[in-house]
Design a protein around this motif. Structure first.
Motif, PDB file in Angstrom:
ATOM      1  N   SER A  12      14.030  42.402 -18.702  1.00 21.37           N
ATOM      2  CA  SER A  12      15.257  41.623 -18.729  1.00 21.37           C
ATOM      3  C   SER A  12      15.296  40.695 -19.937  1.00 21.37           C
ATOM      4  O   SER A  12      16.277  40.672 -20.659  1.00 21.37           O
ATOM      5  N   CYS A  13      14.197  39.948 -20.178  1.00 21.05           N
ATOM      6  CA  CYS A  13      14.185  38.959 -21.260  1.00 21.05           C
ATOM      7  C   CYS A  13      13.219  39.299 -22.398  1.00 21.05           C
ATOM      8  O   CYS A  13      13.175  38.598 -23.400  1.00 21.05           O
ATOM      9  N   ALA A  14      12.426  40.341 -22.237  1.00 17.06           N
ATOM     10  CA  ALA A  14      11.472  40.817 -23.255  1.00 17.06           C
ATOM     11  C   ALA A  14      10.258  39.910 -23.425  1.00 17.06           C
ATOM     12  O   ALA A  14       9.506  40.067 -24.375  1.00 17.06           O
ATOM     13  N   MET A  15      10.028  38.983 -22.491  1.00 15.48           N
ATOM     14  CA  MET A  15       8.833  38.150 -22.561  1.00 15.48           C
ATOM     15  C   MET A  15       7.600  39.012 -22.326  1.00 15.48           C
ATOM     16  O   MET A  15       7.605  39.860 -21.435  1.00 15.48           O
ATOM     17  N   PRO A  16       6.544  38.808 -23.119  1.00 20.55           N
ATOM     18  CA  PRO A  16       5.313  39.559 -22.868  1.00 20.55           C
ATOM     19  C   PRO A  16       4.748  39.236 -21.482  1.00 20.55           C
ATOM     20  O   PRO A  16       4.735  38.081 -21.062  1.00 20.55           O
ATOM     21  N   LEU A  17       4.322  40.270 -20.770  1.00 15.35           N
ATOM     22  CA  LEU A  17       3.736  40.110 -19.439  1.00 15.35           C
ATOM     23  C   LEU A  17       2.240  40.360 -19.537  1.00 15.35           C
ATOM     24  O   LEU A  17       1.720  41.356 -19.041  1.00 15.35           O
ATOM     25  N   ALA A  18       1.565  39.444 -20.202  1.00 16.56           N
ATOM     26  CA  ALA A  18       0.135  39.585 -20.468  1.00 16.56           C
ATOM     27  C   ALA A  18      -0.714  39.298 -19.233  1.00 16.56           C
ATOM     28  O   ALA A  18      -1.877  39.677 -19.180  1.00 16.56           O
ATOM     29  N   ASP A  19      -0.135  38.640 -18.253  1.00 19.44           N
ATOM     30  CA  ASP A  19      -0.875  38.213 -17.064  1.00 19.44           C
ATOM     31  C   ASP A  19      -0.043  38.561 -15.836  1.00 19.44           C
ATOM     32  O   ASP A  19       1.162  38.316 -15.814  1.00 19.44           O
ATOM     33  N   ASP A  20      -0.668  39.112 -14.789  1.00 20.98           N
ATOM     34  CA  ASP A  20       0.110  39.503 -13.612  1.00 20.98           C
ATOM     35  C   ASP A  20       0.688  38.293 -12.869  1.00 20.98           C
ATOM     36  O   ASP A  20       1.556  38.444 -12.023  1.00 20.98           O
ATOM     37  N   LYS A  21       0.251  37.089 -13.223  1.00 19.91           N
ATOM     38  CA  LYS A  21       0.852  35.885 -12.643  1.00 19.91           C
ATOM     39  C   LYS A  21       2.279  35.697 -13.147  1.00 19.91           C
ATOM     40  O   LYS A  21       3.047  34.920 -12.579  1.00 19.91           O
ATOM     41  N   LEU A  22       2.633  36.389 -14.214  1.00 18.54           N
ATOM     42  CA  LEU A  22       3.979  36.304 -14.772  1.00 18.54           C
ATOM     43  C   LEU A  22       4.940  37.327 -14.168  1.00 18.54           C
ATOM     44  O   LEU A  22       6.132  37.286 -14.438  1.00 18.54           O
ATOM     45  N   PHE A  23       4.419  38.254 -13.347  1.00 19.34           N
ATOM     46  CA  PHE A  23       5.268  39.279 -12.740  1.00 19.34           C
ATOM     47  C   PHE A  23       6.218  38.656 -11.724  1.00 19.34           C
ATOM     48  O   PHE A  23       5.834  37.772 -10.949  1.00 19.34           O
ATOM     49  N   GLY A  24       7.448  39.141 -11.695  1.00 21.70           N
ATOM     50  CA  GLY A  24       8.405  38.731 -10.676  1.00 21.70           C
ATOM     51  C   GLY A  24       7.984  39.280  -9.323  1.00 21.70           C
ATOM     52  O   GLY A  24       6.951  39.945  -9.194  1.00 21.70           O
ATOM     53  N   THR A  25       8.798  39.019  -8.312  1.00 23.01           N
ATOM     54  CA  THR A  25       8.470  39.483  -6.964  1.00 23.01           C
ATOM     55  C   THR A  25       9.601  40.306  -6.366  1.00 23.01           C
ATOM     56  O   THR A  25      10.785  40.027  -6.594  1.00 23.01           O
ATOM     57  N   ASN A  26       9.201  41.309  -5.597  1.00 22.08           N
ATOM     58  CA  ASN A  26      10.153  42.124  -4.853  1.00 22.08           C
ATOM     59  C   ASN A  26      10.545  41.395  -3.573  1.00 22.08           C
ATOM     60  O   ASN A  26       9.946  40.377  -3.208  1.00 22.08           O
ATOM     61  N   ALA A  27      11.526  41.934  -2.857  1.00 25.22           N
ATOM     62  CA  ALA A  27      12.003  41.313  -1.617  1.00 25.22           C
ATOM     63  C   ALA A  27      10.875  41.155  -0.596  1.00 25.22           C
ATOM     64  O   ALA A  27      10.873  40.197   0.179  1.00 25.22           O
ATOM     65  N   ASP A  28       9.915  42.069  -0.609  1.00 26.18           N
ATOM     66  CA  ASP A  28       8.806  42.005   0.354  1.00 26.18           C
ATOM     67  C   ASP A  28       7.645  41.132  -0.127  1.00 26.18           C
ATOM     68  O   ASP A  28       6.606  41.050   0.509  1.00 26.18           O
ATOM     69  N   GLY A  29       7.823  40.463  -1.262  1.00 28.56           N
ATOM     70  CA  GLY A  29       6.799  39.566  -1.779  1.00 28.56           C
ATOM     71  C   GLY A  29       5.785  40.206  -2.708  1.00 28.56           C
ATOM     72  O   GLY A  29       4.967  39.517  -3.309  1.00 28.56           O
ATOM     73  N   THR A  30       5.835  41.530  -2.856  1.00 33.78           N
ATOM     74  CA  THR A  30       4.909  42.204  -3.766  1.00 33.78           C
ATOM     75  C   THR A  30       5.332  41.958  -5.209  1.00 33.78           C
ATOM     76  O   THR A  30       6.482  41.619  -5.494  1.00 33.78           O
ATOM     77  N   LYS A  31       4.380  42.117  -6.113  1.00 29.82           N
ATOM     78  CA  LYS A  31       4.643  41.917  -7.539  1.00 29.82           C
ATOM     79  C   LYS A  31       5.553  43.018  -8.073  1.00 29.82           C
ATOM     80  O   LYS A  31       5.436  44.181  -7.696  1.00 29.82           O
ATOM     81  N   ASN A  32       6.450  42.644  -8.966  1.00 30.71           N
ATOM     82  CA  ASN A  32       7.305  43.598  -9.661  1.00 30.71           C
ATOM     83  C   ASN A  32       6.863  43.595 -11.110  1.00 30.71           C
ATOM     84  O   ASN A  32       7.030  42.594 -11.814  1.00 30.71           O
TER      85      ASN A  32
END
Length: 91
Positions: A12-32
């Motif tokens: 969406s914004c092209a930010m580097p996702l170098a760390d899984d802490k930066l991943f968004g979340t799905n409706a069920d709370g899992t990482k996207n």
């Protein structure tokens, strides 16, 4: 920059996702793994922006984080990258 080809970026914004802490979340709370925490939370986008609005927002952030890049350079990079991101590819 050697890992640029293998780097994950928010689709969406092209930010580097170098760390899984930066991943968004799905409706069920899992990482996207496609979207960052700033763009995608609980299975929904956090803001209803157009691609142009998102680029304008990100240009300001990129120049803050990378002072060696000016707004024109940031804009040129984003105009090339954003239309290829999943969120914007069908616009």
């Amino acid at each position: 920059m050697n890992d640029f080809e293998n780097q994950k970026f928010c689709q969406s914004c092209a930010m580097p996702l170098a760390d899984d802490k930066l991943f968004g979340t799905n409706a069920d709370g899992t990482k996207n793994e496609d979207y960052c925490i700033y763009c995608f939370k609980d299975g929904e986008f956090t803001s209803d922006m157009s691609m142009d609005e998102m680029m304008n927002f990100c240009i300001e952030k990129m120049v803050e984080v990378h002072p060696e890049i000016d707004k024109a350079q940031a804009s040129a990079m984003m105009n090339e990258v954003f239309p290829k991101l999943k969120r914007w590819a069908n616009d």
